[in-house]
Design an enzyme around this catalytic site. Structure first.
Site, PDB file in Angstrom:
ATOM      1  N   GLY A 217       1.070  -1.175   0.075  1.00 57.50           N
ATOM      2  CA  GLY A 217      -0.016   0.062  -0.051  1.00 57.50           C
ATOM      3  C   GLY A 217       0.953   1.132   0.110  1.00 57.50           C
TER       4      GLY A 217
ATOM      5  CG  MET B 278       0.294   4.382   4.990  1.00 58.26           C
ATOM      6  SD  MET B 278       1.186   5.975   4.939  1.00 58.26           S
ATOM      7  CE  MET B 278      -0.343   7.067   5.143  1.00 58.26           C
TER       8      MET B 278
ATOM      9  CG  ASP C  67      -9.662   2.362   9.733  1.00 58.43           C
ATOM     10  OD1 ASP C  67     -10.544   2.621   9.027  1.00 58.43           O
ATOM     11  OD2 ASP C  67      -8.429   2.076   8.813  1.00 58.43           O
TER      12      ASP C  67
END
Length: 731
Positions: free
Chosen positions: A24, A26, A137
C-alpha cells in the site's frame, strides 16, 4: 502471494521473508516465518514515511496499542521494531479472507454468519474499549475470517478517547463509508466507543447486503451522507434492521453498547456452519497454499546485527518495544478435525492495503500435481435468444461456444474439462429473468455467455450481479453497465462513430455530412451521431437531424428531399433494417448520389430484401468481423463447417468462440482449486487473451475489455461484402 522483489530484504528482524502479501501507500506486507517456523505477516514501513517523526510516532503507538488489547478475536502481535529503520511489526498469519474480499468473491453473508460476525466483533471491541482504546477504523478490510471466528486487525489509528491527535484539526482519519459522523467532522473531539459501534453497524450492513449503507461515490459525498442522511438498509435481514439502525444513529449517546449488541444478536458459538461453504472452501485453498510453503530452517541471529530485541524464551516472537508483556488469552474452542483439514485458523494478517494474490501458489509447476485421473468438470452457460426475433445472433452464440468447449476438451493434459449449459429466453425480458434466476441458482455454473439481446441484458444483469456470476456480453452494446460481473467484450455502440468517421474522411472525403438519428432506435442513434459529429467537427460541415419514430414512407420522401437540398455529399442513418430501407428508397428517388452509411443495426438480410437495388453502395460500421474473410479465423470457419453440416459461421460466432476461450483461460490461470464465481469475476480483470478476432483485457479507464474491434461492411452485387478492420482503414 507474490514473489519477493530483488530490492526486498531477506529478513526483517528475526523473520525470514517468503513472499509479498500486499503493498500500500504506507508500506509492504510480507509473509514470513518466525525462528520457530510459524507463519507471520510482517508489515514494513516505506522509507519515505520512516523519517517522518509524526508517522513514526503513530506507528509506535500502533505497536503499543496492539500489545495492550487481549482478546481471542483481535490479531495477536508477535513482535515489532518501531525504532528500527525501517520500522516494522509482525502479527500471526491466517489465510482467511477479509470481510471485504469474502463479499466480493462469494457474495453477501447469510444471516447466521452476520450474527456471529457481529457478536464476535462486539466482543473484540469490548476488549479494545476495556483497554482504554478506540479502534477508529473498523471496516470490512480490517476484519479477517477464520473457521473459529473473525479477527480484528490494524490498530494504526487507534488511541485513547482523549488522546492527542497526530493529525491537524479538520483532518478526517478513517475510511469514508465506515466511519462515524463524529469522525466525519474531522475535529477529533467526541470520538469514543460509540464511534466504533457506528462503524460496526456499517460493516455488518455491508456484510449482509454487499452495499455500503451510505452509498458509493467520492469521499466528500459519502462523508456528507454519513453526517446528514439516513442509511440504506435495504436487503438487511428483517430481524437485524432495527439493531443496525440503532448502531447507525447520528447521536452517539443513543447507540447500543457492545454488551447490548452481544445480547441482542444472541448468536450461538461458531460451529461447523457459521460461514457459507464458498468462504470455507476459500479458506481451505489458502490454507493448503500456506502449508505448501517451503520450510525455512531456524536461524540464530545476533540482536545487534538486526536491531531487533532479543528473542523471548519461547523463541516464537520478538519482544514488543514499549508494550507490556502480553499474556495470551485462552484460545477459542477448536473446530472439528474435519473442519481443520479444510483450512487453518487463528491469527490475522495486518495489511496496509491491497490483498494477497493467493492464487499465484495455485499456478506453480503442475508437473508435480496429483496422479492423473478424471479431470474436474467446470460449467459455463449460454444465455441467448434462440427462438425469437434475434434468433440468428443467439444461435451464433451457441455455435461459437460449442466449438470453444470442444477445443478446450480436446487439449491433452488440460487441468479441466468444460460442460456447456444452453438456455433460450426467446428475446423476452420476463423469460430472460427466469433463465437468469435458474442459472444463478445452479451452483455448477461459473460464467454466462450472454444474454444476446440488449433488452434481456438490461433485465438480468442485476440478478447475475447478486449471484456474482460473470456475464460475458458478446453482442449487446447499448448500455454501459456498472455491475462488476458485466464483461463487455465488444466496444459500446457509440464507438461505431470511429469507422464511420474513418470512411467519411479517408474514402468519401466528405465536406458536408448529414447525420440522421432514428428515434425508433432510442438513445443509441443520437449517441452515435453525436460522436461522429464531434469527431468531424472543424473539418467538415455536419447537420444532425432526428427522425421521428412515427415517420412513414411519405415522411422519408420529404426527409430525402431535404438531404438533397442541403447539398450534403454524405448521409449517415443510424436505424434498424426496415427504416434504413425506407430511407434508401427515398434517397434513390430523390436523386441523392452521395455516400450512404449506416450501422450494424441495419446490417441484416431484411435490409437487402426491402431496399433491393437501392441498397447498393451502402456502407455499414459493425462490431463483428466476417470469419470467412480473415486469415485469423480460417481454421475456425473450417471447424464450424465440419461441426454444423457445412454451414458457414454466422456473424458473432467467432466472437463468442473468443469470449468462451477467454473465460477458459481465466479459469486456467485461477486453477481448479480456486474456482468460485467471485474469484472468476476478479480473475477476468487480470486475464489477457489474444483471440482470433480480438485482444481481450480489462481497460479500467474505459470500463471495457476491448475498444478496437470495429469493422466495415458494404453492399455490392446484392449482398454484404466485408471491407475490413478499422485498424486497416486508418493506416
Amino acid at each position: 502471494m507474490q514473489p519477493l522483489l530483488p530490492s526486498d530484504p531477506a529478513r526483517v528482524g528475526r523473520h525470514r521473508l517468503l513472499g509479498r502479501l500486499g503493498a500500500g501507500g504506507m508500506g509492504v506486507v510480507y509473509l514470513a516465518r518466525t525462528p520457530g517456523g510459524a507463519l507471520a505477516a510482517v508489515k514494513v514501513v516505506r522509507a519515505a514515511y520512516a523519517d517522518d517523526p509524526a508517522f513514526r510516532a503513530r506507528f509506535a503507538r500502533e505497536v503499543r496499542t496492539a500489545g495492550r488489547v487481549r482478546s481471542p478475536w483481535v490479531v495477536p502481535l508477535l513482535g515489532a521494531g518501531p525504532e528500527d529503520r525501517p520500522p516494522w511489526l509482525a502479527t500471526a498469519y491466517v489465510p482467511g479472507p477479509s470481510v471485504a474480499e469474502a463479499v466480493e468473491l462469494c457474495g453477501p453473508l447469510p444471516r447466521r454468519s452476520v450474527a456471529v460476525l457481529g457478536t464476535r466483533l462486539a466482543e473484540a471491541l469490548g476488549d479494545v474499549h476495556a483497554a482504554g482504546l478506540v479502534h477508529r477504523d473498523v471496516k470490512p478490510g480490517n476484519v479477517l475470517l477464520a473457521l473459529d471466528g473473525p479477527r480484528l486487525i490494524d490498530f494504526g489509528i487507534a488511541r485513547e478517547p482523549a488522546g492527542t491527535a497526530l493529525t491537524g484539526t479538520g483532518t478526517v482519519v478513517g475510511s469514508p463509508g465506515f466511519l462515524s459522523p463524529e469522525q466525519a467532522r474531522g475535529t477529533g473531539a467526541g470520538i469514543g466507543p460509540p464511534s466504533d459501534v457506528f462503524s460496526l453497524g456499517c460493516l455488518l450492513a455491508f456484510a449482509a447486503t454487499g452495499n455500503r449503507p451510505f452509498g458509493d461515490g467520492s469521499p466528500a459525498v459519502v462523508l456528507v451522507r454519513t453526517s446528514y442522511e439516513e442509511p440504506d438498509l435495504a436487503g438487511v435481514p428483517d430481524d437485524l434492521t432495527d439493531l443496525l439502525r440503532a448502531c447507525l444513529d447520528k447521536d452517539p449517546a443513543r447507540r447500543p453498547a457492545t454488551a447490548d449488541l452481544i445480547t441482542a444478536l444472541a448468536a450461538s458459538p461458531p460451529g461447523e456452519d457459521w460461514l457459507p461453504g464458498q468462504v470455507v472452501r476459500l479458506i481451505a485453498r489458502r490454507s493448503a497454499a500456506a502449508l505448501a510453503l517451503p520450510v525455512v530452517q531456524p536461524t540464530v541471529l545476533d540482536a545487534a546485527d538486526t536491531g531487533a530485541t532479543a528473542p523471548d524464551p519461547g523463541g516464537e516472537a520478538d519482544a514488543v518495544a514499549g508494550a507490556p508483556t502480553v499474556t495470551r488469552a485462552a484460545p477459542p474452542p477448536r473446530p472439528s478435525r474435519r473442519r481443520l483439514l479444510l483450512g487453518a485458523a487463528g491469527g490475522a494478517l495486518a495489511a496496509t492495503g491491497g490483498g494477497a494474490a493467493w492464487w499465484a501458489w495455485q499456478r506453480r509447476d503442475r508437473s508435480a500435481a496429483a496422479p492423473p485421473g478424471p479431470r474436474p468438470r467446470l460449467t459455463v452457460a449460454v444465455h441467448a435468444d434462440l427462438t425469437g426475433a434475434g434468433g440468428a445472433v443467439g444461435k451464433a452464440h451457441e455455435q461459437g461456444a460449442r466449438l470453444a468447449v470442444a477445443e478446450v476438451n480436446s487439449r491433452t493434459g488440460h487441468d479441466f474439462a468444460l460442460d456447456l449449459v444452453v438456455r433460450d429466453d426467446g428475446g423476452a425480458p420476463d423469460r430472460a429473468r427466469t433463465v437468469a434466476e435458474e442459472l444463478a441458482a445452479d451452483e455448477r455454473v461459473l460464467a454466462v455467455l450472454g444474454p444476446s439481446d440488449e433488452a434481456c441484458m438490461d433485465a438480468v444483469v442485476d440478478t447475475y450481479q447478486r449471484a456474482l456470476l460473470a456475464t460475458v456480453a458478446v453482442s449487446p452494446g447499448r448500455t454501459r453497465y456498472v455491475q462488476r460481473v458485466h464483461v463487455a467484450t465488444r466496444p459500446q455502440d457509440d464507438a461505431l462513430a470511429a469507422p464511420l468517421v474513418a470512411h467519411l474522411s479517408r474514402t468519401v472525403r466528405t465536406r458536408h455530412t448529414v447525420l440522421l438519428a432514428d428515434a425508433a432506435l432510442g438513445d443509441t442513434a443520437w449517441s452515435v451521431c453525436t460522436r461522429t459529429a464531434e469527431a468531424l467537427d472543424g473539418q467538415v460541415r455536419t447537420d444532425r437531424w432526428t427522425v421521428a419514430a412515427a415517420t412513414g414512407t411519405e415522411g422519408f420522401r420529404t426527409l430525402a428531399e431535404r438531404v438533397v437540398d442541403s447539398g450534403a455529399d454524405a448521409a449517415v442513418f443510424v436505424a434498424g433494417p426496415a427504416r434504413a430501407a425506407l430511407l434508401a428508397g427515398a434517397l434513390a428517388t430523390a436523386g441523392f448520389t452521395g455516400a450512404r452509411l449506416g450501422t450494424h443495426h441495419a446490417l441484416a438480410p431484411d435490409f437487402l430484401d426491402r431496399a433491393g437495388r437501392d441498397a447498393e453502395g451502402w456502407v455499414f460500421a459493425a462490431p463483428f468481423l466476417d470469419p470467412l474473410s480473415e486469415e485469423s479465423t480460417a481454421r475456425f470457419s473450417t471447424a464450424h463447417r465440419e461441426r454444423f453440416d457445412g454451414a458457414d459461421p454466422p456473424w458473432y460466432a467467432a466472437e463468442t468462440y473468443d469470449a468462451a476461450l477467454f473465460v477458459a483461460q481465466a479459469l486456467t490461470e485461477l486453477g481448479t482449486a480456486g474456482v468460485e464465481r467471485g474469484a472468476l469475476v476478479r480473475q477476468l480483470r487480470e486475464t489477457r487473451y489474444d483471440g482470433i478476432t480480438k485482444l481481450l483485457h480489462w481497460e479500467a479507464s474505459a470500463a471495457s475489455y476491448n475498444l478496437n474491434a470495429l469493422y466495415l461492411f458494404a453492399v455490392a452485387g446484392g449482398g454484404f461484402v466485408y471491407r475490413g478492420r478499422l485498424a486497416d482503414t486508418v493506416r
